[in-house]
Design an enzyme around this catalytic site. Structure first.
Site, mmCIF file in Angstrom:
data_model
loop_
_atom_site.group_PDB
_atom_site.id
_atom_site.type_symbol
_atom_site.label_atom_id
_atom_site.label_comp_id
_atom_site.label_asym_id
_atom_site.label_seq_id
_atom_site.Cartn_x
_atom_site.Cartn_y
_atom_site.Cartn_z
ATOM 1 N N LYS A 188 54.169 62.244 18.063
ATOM 2 C CA LYS A 188 53.941 63.660 18.372
ATOM 3 C C LYS A 188 55.063 64.552 17.845
ATOM 4 C CE LYS A 188 51.753 62.201 22.705
ATOM 5 N NZ LYS A 188 51.825 62.266 24.186
ATOM 6 N N ARG A 247 64.771 48.872 16.984
ATOM 7 C CA ARG A 247 64.577 48.694 15.544
ATOM 8 C C ARG A 247 63.961 49.981 15.005
ATOM 9 N NH1 ARG A 247 62.064 43.506 12.630
ATOM 10 N NH2 ARG A 247 64.208 42.881 13.082
ATOM 11 N N ARG A 307 60.150 37.681 15.738
ATOM 12 C CA ARG A 307 61.286 36.891 16.210
ATOM 13 C C ARG A 307 62.311 37.736 16.963
ATOM 14 N NH1 ARG A 307 58.782 34.599 12.537
ATOM 15 N NH2 ARG A 307 58.930 36.580 11.445
ATOM 16 N N THR A 308 62.714 38.864 16.383
ATOM 17 C CA THR A 308 63.775 39.650 17.013
ATOM 18 C C THR A 308 63.337 40.187 18.361
ATOM 19 O OG1 THR A 308 64.632 40.279 14.839
ATOM 20 C CG2 THR A 308 65.338 41.600 16.715
ATOM 21 N N HIS A 352 71.459 44.670 10.211
ATOM 22 C CA HIS A 352 70.808 43.879 11.265
ATOM 23 C C HIS A 352 71.908 43.004 11.872
ATOM 24 C CE1 HIS A 352 67.917 41.937 13.615
ATOM 25 N NE2 HIS A 352 67.018 41.576 12.707
#
Length: 397
Positions: free
Chosen positions: A173, A194, A143-144, A222
């Protein structure tokens, strides 16, 4: 000779010097001089040791870039970010819910309502044409990530995306977050990130010279979810003052409920109920913050009782990914509080049930058709809030 032009400026927000774009309807010698004066005032309002060089040149495409040198020298920088400057709305980054005050929230919600009309009536909007948004997602998201990408595209912008940056980027890496941000900002105008670590978004914002939006940082916050949650409550209930909200489920690791609690603390006569298994109770930092803000809160083990009192029941899933190897604790917490038809039967007629999604079995599917089930409308509101944030961060008020 007058012509339409867009010109890039540098504005000092808090302690960060960041590039911004301002728009002028006409461009001539008078407008040019006025623009320089405004720029000098915005950066050099107080004497400071900061020097800024900004050359300009009008390109055939109407964009103003380097030509003549303007130097601003000063001695002192005021480390207080401004949200409203005159009639211009300025937003630097979106990092945490507590950065917003009521004036800012009202302004964002106003633009979100405008974005609803844009989405419905202006499908070919070119408001952000020429802008690139990079999405860096180190944790799974549906959704986000998709709502941000949809928001950008619906406003005419373009998207650079990596869905699993933890495994399929240079982070695998050993590249540091700071180096990743410095690289990606060279390709884009705004970064939506995120991350699995709490505080990662703040590190990114400190590093970047372009806007950063926190799309969730581990168990931290959030903020864009909290904005869309508050927007949904206002749209569904009609107010944010004087409401009772029950936060249910994973309150210890649920970043959505933590951020929402911070936003609700901006409003008057709010009461919050915490309903959760003992192993995922709300942490003391949020309780202490609410107390300091004069917000009444109460812990309860009785979901039915809380549901009968509240305007909003905000259910969350128990997040297995936050328990590591302690599957026994996860199993202990999961399934203890289920929103089902019995809960809906005690809800007030005007009340709503919300959920940040995805859900597992903490809300039964048989209640989805009840008009008080607001979670899919809530998800849709995420599009409008994120369209508003992109517009405000890239173009201003």
């Amino acid at each position: 000779m007058a012509s339409s032009a867009a010109f890039s400026t540098y504005a000092l927000h808090g302690s960060k010097l960041a590039s911004r774009t301002m728009w002028a309807n006409t461009f001539n010698e008078h407008t040019y001089s006025c623009s320089i004066l405004q720029l000098k005032q915005s950066i050099c309002g107080k004497p400071s040791s900061l020097s800024v060089e900004i050359p300009f040149e009008l390109q055939p495409n109407g964009r103003l870039v380097s030509k003549n040198r303007v130097i601003c020298s000063a001695f002192e920088v005021e480390n207080t970010p401004s949200v409203m400057v005159g009639n211009k709305f300025q937003l630097e980054d979106v990092i945490e819910a507590q950065q917003f005050d009521r004036e800012t929230l009202n302004a964002i919600f106003e633009v979100a309502r405008e974005m609803e009309l844009v989405e419905k009536n202006t499908p070919g909007s070119q408001l952000l044409k020429g802008y690139l948004m990079a999405t860096l997602f180190y944790e799974p998201s549906t959704r986000t990530r998709l709502s941000f990408e949809s928001a950008m595209k619906r406003l005419g912008g373009e998207v650079l995306t990596t869905e699993n940056a933890r495994e399929f980027s240079s982070a695998a890496k050993g590249e540091t977050l700071e180096d990743t941000i410095r690289t990606v900002e060279g390709y884009s105008d705004i970064i939506v990130m995120r991350h699995f670590e709490s505080g990662a978004a703040r590190r990114a914002a400190t590093t970047a010279s372009i806007p950063i939006i926190n799309a969730g940082d581990g168990p931290g916050q959030h903020p864009t979810q909290a904005l869309l949650d508050a927007y949904t409550i206002e749209r569904e209930i009609g107010k944010l003052d004087g409401i009772k909200v029950g936060l249910v489920g994973d309150l210890a690791y649920g970043r959505t409920v933590r951020s929402l609690a911070h936003l609700l603390a901006k409003y008057h006569d709010v009461k919050i109920y915490f309903v959760s298994p003992d192993v995922v109770r709300m942490k003391n930092d949020i309780k202490d913050y609410l107390t300091s803000m004069g917000i009444e809160w109460e812990e309860s083990a009785d979901l039915m009782d809380v549901a009968s009192k509240c305007d909003v029941i905000y259910q969350t899933r128990i997040q297995r990914e936050r328990f590591g190897e302690r599957i026994d604790l996860y199993e202990e917490a999961r399934g203890k509080y289920i929103v089902n038809q019995d809960v809906f039967n005690v809800l007030q007629k005007h009340a709503v049930v919300m959920h940040p999604l995805p859900r597992l079995d903490e809300i039964t599917v048989d209640v989805d058709k009840d008009p008080r089930a607001a979670y899919f409308r809530q998800a849709k509101n995420g599009l409008y809030i994120r369209m508003a944030l992109l517009k405000l961060l890239l173009l201003g008020w």
